[in-house]
Write a protein that holds these residues in place. Structure first.
Motif, PDB file in Angstrom:
ATOM      1  N   THR A 155     -38.970 -28.104  26.586  1.00 17.20           N
ATOM      2  CA  THR A 155     -38.061 -27.143  27.216  1.00 17.20           C
ATOM      3  C   THR A 155     -38.747 -26.449  28.386  1.00 17.20           C
ATOM      4  N   GLN A 157     -38.785 -23.495  31.646  1.00 18.27           N
ATOM      5  CA  GLN A 157     -38.435 -22.088  31.868  1.00 18.27           C
ATOM      6  C   GLN A 157     -37.304 -22.020  32.887  1.00 18.27           C
ATOM      7  N   GLU A 158     -36.127 -22.429  32.429  1.00 24.84           N
ATOM      8  CA  GLU A 158     -34.951 -22.462  33.283  1.00 24.84           C
ATOM      9  C   GLU A 158     -33.705 -22.280  32.424  1.00 24.84           C
ATOM     10  N   ASP A 159     -32.563 -22.115  33.063  1.00 23.74           N
ATOM     11  CA  ASP A 159     -31.310 -21.920  32.332  1.00 23.74           C
ATOM     12  C   ASP A 159     -30.775 -23.252  31.813  1.00 23.74           C
ATOM     13  N   GLU A 174     -29.618 -18.069  29.616  1.00 25.53           N
ATOM     14  CA  GLU A 174     -30.545 -17.668  30.672  1.00 25.53           C
ATOM     15  C   GLU A 174     -31.954 -17.478  30.117  1.00 25.53           C
ATOM     16  N   PHE A 175     -32.918 -18.103  30.785  1.00 31.18           N
ATOM     17  CA  PHE A 175     -34.318 -17.914  30.394  1.00 31.18           C
ATOM     18  C   PHE A 175     -34.751 -16.504  30.775  1.00 31.18           C
ATOM     19  N   GLU A 178     -41.195 -15.116  27.790  1.00 31.26           N
ATOM     20  CA  GLU A 178     -41.916 -15.701  26.660  1.00 31.26           C
ATOM     21  C   GLU A 178     -42.237 -14.624  25.632  1.00 31.26           C
ATOM     22  N   TYR A 187     -39.896 -19.461  24.034  1.00 33.41           N
ATOM     23  CA  TYR A 187     -39.156 -19.055  25.216  1.00 33.41           C
ATOM     24  C   TYR A 187     -37.902 -18.312  24.748  1.00 33.41           C
ATOM     25  N   PHE A 189     -34.106 -17.060  25.365  1.00 32.58           N
ATOM     26  CA  PHE A 189     -32.887 -17.343  26.122  1.00 32.58           C
ATOM     27  C   PHE A 189     -31.785 -16.396  25.657  1.00 32.58           C
ATOM     28  N   PRO A 231     -40.975 -24.308  22.738  1.00 31.32           N
ATOM     29  CA  PRO A 231     -40.675 -25.173  23.886  1.00 31.32           C
ATOM     30  C   PRO A 231     -41.059 -26.641  23.725  1.00 31.32           C
TER      31      PRO A 231
END
Length: 364
Positions: A155, A157-159, A174-175, A178, A187, A189, A231
């Motif tokens: 995974t 670090q993004e949406d 949405e990220f 951490e 992560y 979200f 992740p």
């Protein structure tokens, strides 16, 4: 012994080298696939919540109750096709030590690597009757999109798009940073949903709204869902929902009626079990993906070099003392050894030495 150690080093070196070469293109992809025969259970708990109970006796509002939501996920390999899995999920929501409120059964096809819904294999949804939980609910076909059970392996670090059953579509997860959960790196979200009207009901019991007349109302869904994801595996370690699901009457002079209101999330036991399982497996996947290639190559080449040295590198055997090499290099003729006697008299010694000196002079 030296040769044996050398051969052993060559074998281990070849194995380590092969392991390094295959780590990323073969080993890692084979491990990053969701199971076809998945079988897992997660439990969520929420205290001091408001809920609506529908039963054969009518509809009742519940205040200050503790709700439990139990989700079981079972893979059905016989329905899977290609690089897809088919998982069935059943969810039961009930009051702790009390009545059953809702139950549902849903089948979802997902890509075994990306975890995205694929709708390949007969996705469906069935909503059961809490008043008759043993009766089989009718299954209706449904089209899913986005993620459903988990996030993809590795995974980022993004949406990501994530399925929301209440809205019937995917929403943006949405990220937001951490966090460490029970020792596992995750992560975070967040999905902020609604308020949004998702359905309309006519002729609801007026008693729920404080009136004698039936009431028409819209079902409003509002929810902030937060997921903590390991992740490397994409597994959800912890989930939390802040729900405000209620009926909003068309007559705005009437009060809203809560359907599910309050905060509910994974129990401590569920979170600890997830962190223990996926924290360790995630670390293993990270090593294979990021480090095993170089570890294998460096260790393999070093062991091969050591093995070659031990197996093929010879040692020089010294010549035995007394083989006459020193004398030959000096031009000494060994035949005089037979004529020289340490016990002879002086005249004979002198004659022998004289003859030897003449011979050495002639040879030079």
């Amino acid at each position: 012994m030296r040769r044996t150690l050398g051969i052993l080093s060559l074998i281990l070196g070849a194995f380590a080298l092969l392991l390094g070469l295959l780590a990323k293109p073969v080993i890692y992809p084979s491990l990053t696939k969701v199971a076809l025969d998945q079988d897992s259970t997660s439990i969520s708990r929420g205290e001091n919540m408001q809920a609506l109970q529908v039963s054969a006796d009518g509809v009742a509002k519940l205040e200050g109750v503790t709700l439990l939501s139990t989700r079981r996920v079972v893979g059905i390999p016989g329905l899977a096709e290609g690089n897809n899995a088919f998982w069935q999920t059943t969810v039961r929501s009930e009051v702790e030590d009390g009545p059953l409120l809702t139950l549902s059964d849903e089948g979802v096809s997902l890509d075994r690597t990306t975890a995205m819904a694929t709708n390949c294999c007969g996705d469906y949804i069935a909503v059961g009757d809490a008043a008759a939980p043993d009766e089989e609910a009718e299954r209706q076909p449904i089209q899913h999109d986005g993620l459903f059970f988990k996030f993809p392996f590795d995974t980022q670090q993004e949406d990501y798009p994530y399925w929301d059953g209440a809205l019937g579509r995917s929403v943006t997860a949405e990220f937001q940073g951490e966090e460490t959960i029970e020792g596992a790196s995750t992560y975070k979200f967040v999905m902020a949903l609604g308020p949004e009207e998702v359905s309309e009901s006519e002729g609801l019991p007026g008693a729920l709204f404080g009136t004698d007349e039936p009431v028409d109302a819209g079902r409003i869904d509002q929810n902030t869902r937060t997921l903590w994801v390991e992740p490397n595996t994409g597994a959800i370690i912890k989930g939390l929902e802040e729900q405000n699901v209620h009926f909003a009457p068309r007559d705005t002079s009437l009060p809203t009626v809560p359907i599910t209101v309050g905060t509910i999330g994974y129990t401590d036991e569920t979170v600890a079990a997830n962190a223990d399982e996926f924290g360790s497996s995630g670390s293993t996947l990270a090593i294979i993906r990021d480090h095993l290639t170089w570890i294998g190559l460096v260790a393999g080449l070093a062991l091969l070099a050591l093995g070659a040295f031990l197996t093929l590198g010879g040692s020089r055997t010294p010549r035995p003392a007394g083989d006459g090499a020193g004398y030959d290099d000096a031009g000494y003729d060994p035949e005089y050894d037979d004529t020289y006697d340490a016990g002879a008299d002086g005249a004979e010694d002198t004659e022998l030495l004289t003859r030897r000196m003449h011979r050495e002079r002639d040879t030079h």
